[in-house]
Write an enzyme that holds these catalytic residues in place. Structure first.
Site, PDB file in Angstrom:
ATOM      1  N   GLN A   1      -4.809  -1.247   9.430  1.00 38.98           N
ATOM      2  CA  GLN A   1      -4.830  -2.790   8.957  1.00 38.98           C
ATOM      3  C   GLN A   1      -5.268  -3.679  10.011  1.00 38.98           C
ATOM      4  O   GLN A   1      -5.224  -3.641  11.235  1.00 38.98           O
ATOM      5  CB  GLN A   1      -3.186  -3.054   8.598  1.00 38.98           C
ATOM      6  CG  GLN A   1      -3.203  -4.570   7.835  1.00 38.98           C
ATOM      7  CD  GLN A   1      -3.533  -4.437   6.491  1.00 38.98           C
ATOM      8  OE1 GLN A   1      -3.698  -3.356   5.875  1.00 38.98           O
ATOM      9  NE2 GLN A   1      -3.943  -5.562   6.096  1.00 38.98           N
TER      10      GLN A   1
ATOM     11  N   LYS B   1       0.915  -1.071  -0.058  1.00 43.13           N
ATOM     12  CA  LYS B   1      -0.055   0.083  -0.002  1.00 43.13           C
ATOM     13  C   LYS B   1       0.653   1.296  -0.109  1.00 43.13           C
ATOM     14  O   LYS B   1       0.581   2.104  -0.571  1.00 43.13           O
ATOM     15  CB  LYS B   1      -0.942   0.073   1.190  1.00 43.13           C
ATOM     16  CG  LYS B   1      -2.051  -1.023   1.148  1.00 43.13           C
ATOM     17  CD  LYS B   1      -2.793  -1.226   2.300  1.00 43.13           C
ATOM     18  CE  LYS B   1      -3.901  -2.068   2.068  1.00 43.13           C
ATOM     19  NZ  LYS B   1      -4.728  -2.856   3.404  1.00 43.13           N
TER      20      LYS B   1
ATOM     21  N   ASP C   1     -11.192   3.006   4.052  1.00 41.01           N
ATOM     22  CA  ASP C   1     -11.546   1.638   3.976  1.00 41.01           C
ATOM     23  C   ASP C   1     -13.122   1.574   3.995  1.00 41.01           C
ATOM     24  O   ASP C   1     -13.713   0.407   3.532  1.00 41.01           O
ATOM     25  CB  ASP C   1     -11.064   0.917   5.372  1.00 41.01           C
ATOM     26  CG  ASP C   1      -9.970   0.361   5.164  1.00 41.01           C
ATOM     27  OD1 ASP C   1      -9.841  -0.485   4.104  1.00 41.01           O
ATOM     28  OD2 ASP C   1      -9.176  -0.044   6.082  1.00 41.01           O
TER      29      ASP C   1
END
Ligand code: GUN
Length: 307
Positions: free
Chosen positions: A103, A59, A126
């Site tokens: 994460q 990422k 997200d």
């Protein structure tokens, strides 16, 4: 062609994601040139989960390649929930950061729902905050979870209109299954969500024009579960022993999806491979969401990212 020949067209998510990342990078450069706002993404990882570390590194590297700011915050596995919440509060207040991603999975001593709920919904790239889940459910604009968003982009690119198609989503997670179903519903599909308690799952899957596999069980879905000509989207990323027994004995592994690819490709019309299908789309959509969040802060309409 014989019945044993793979007939499905491969959906090349890797190539699509590379083009999308290039378009996001170009749009981000235009945004910075016209407003001085450079989109910035902060990724937070707690602990040393090997798979998570690889995802986070990818990422960060892709964000930088797109010309955007990338900050990675790696916290030790025994970090307290209070420390994590304090970091999120700092990132929420940081004007140079437009997207925040924590994460998952988080260590057991941390309440993931509490942490995700602490992220400013407008920086929640997200799309996991309940505000964004709610916006998606009622059709308001908001941050959409990256993996399902990438799947729908691939589907629309392959099939054009999805209206009226029967879609079966196997898996009911908050990250993939539920938002995937919402997005397909918004595209006017007839949507069924299947899960571990579903009766006669193979028969249900055979009704699907679009079959999305997001269960996390290696090669569970076989060719006889698939309607001939259907479009199969495989979200699974599962590590299994290498095919070569010698390498397997050395502990070597390979990555497979939730779909038994070769078997399914004999029946499906179109199918995503693993790796190289949905996975790369997740990161490209993360960058797209970060760009969109930065546009909002800059007070400008985002450029179209369509091909
Ligand atoms: N872990 C596995 N997939 C994801 C994802 O899409 N976002 C986050 N934050 N964690 C993940």
């Amino acid at each position: 062609m014989t019945a044993d020949t793979p007939s499905a067209t491969l959906i090349d998510g890797k190539a699509f994601a590379a083009r999308l990342t290039t378009r996001v990078g170009a749009a981000a450069a235009r945004l910075e040139a016209s407003t001085g706002v450079r989109p910035g993404l902060a990724v937070v990882i707690v602990g040393e989960d090997a798979a998570s570390q690889i995802y986070v590194r990818n990422k960060g590297e892709t964000t930088l390649r797109a010309g955007m700011r990338s900050d990675t915050h790696a916290l030790p596995k025994d970090s307290s929930q209070i420390d994590l919440l304090a970091l999120i509060a700092r990132l929420n207040a940081d004007a140079g950061i437009h997207g925040i991603l924590v994460q998952l999975p988080l260590p057991d001593h941390i309440d993931a729902a509490l942490v995700l709920g602490a992220i400013d919904p407008d920086k929640d790239v997200d799309g996991f905050h309940v505000i964004n889940a709610g916006r998606l459910a009622v059709g308001l604009p908001g941050m959409v979870p990256c993996t399902p968003l990438g799947c729908v982009m691939l589907l629309k690119h392959e099939l054009g209109s999805l209206s009226g198609l029967n879609a079966v989503v196997v898996g009911r997670s908050n990250i993939v299954g539920k938002p995937m179903a919402q997005l397909l519903l918004a595209e006017s599909c007839t949507v069924t969500i299947a899960h571990s308690r579903t009766r006669d799952l193979p028969a249900l899957c055979r009704t699907a024009d679009i079959l999305v596999a997001a269960v996390g069980r290696a090669e569970m879905i076989t060719g006889d579960w698939i309607k001939p000509g259907a479009t199969v989207i495989d979200v699974g990323i599962n590590r299994v022993p290498s095919r070569d027994p010698v390498k397997a004995a050395e502990g070597r592994t390979r990555i497979v999806g939730d779909v038994a690819f070769e078997d399914a490709a004999r029946v499906a019309g179109r199918i995503t491979p693993v790796p190289g299908g949905v996975g790369p789309m997740t990161i490209a959509c993360l960058l797209a969401n970060t760009y969109t969040a930065a546009c909002r802060v800059a007070g400008v309409q985002p450029d179209s990212l369509d091909a």
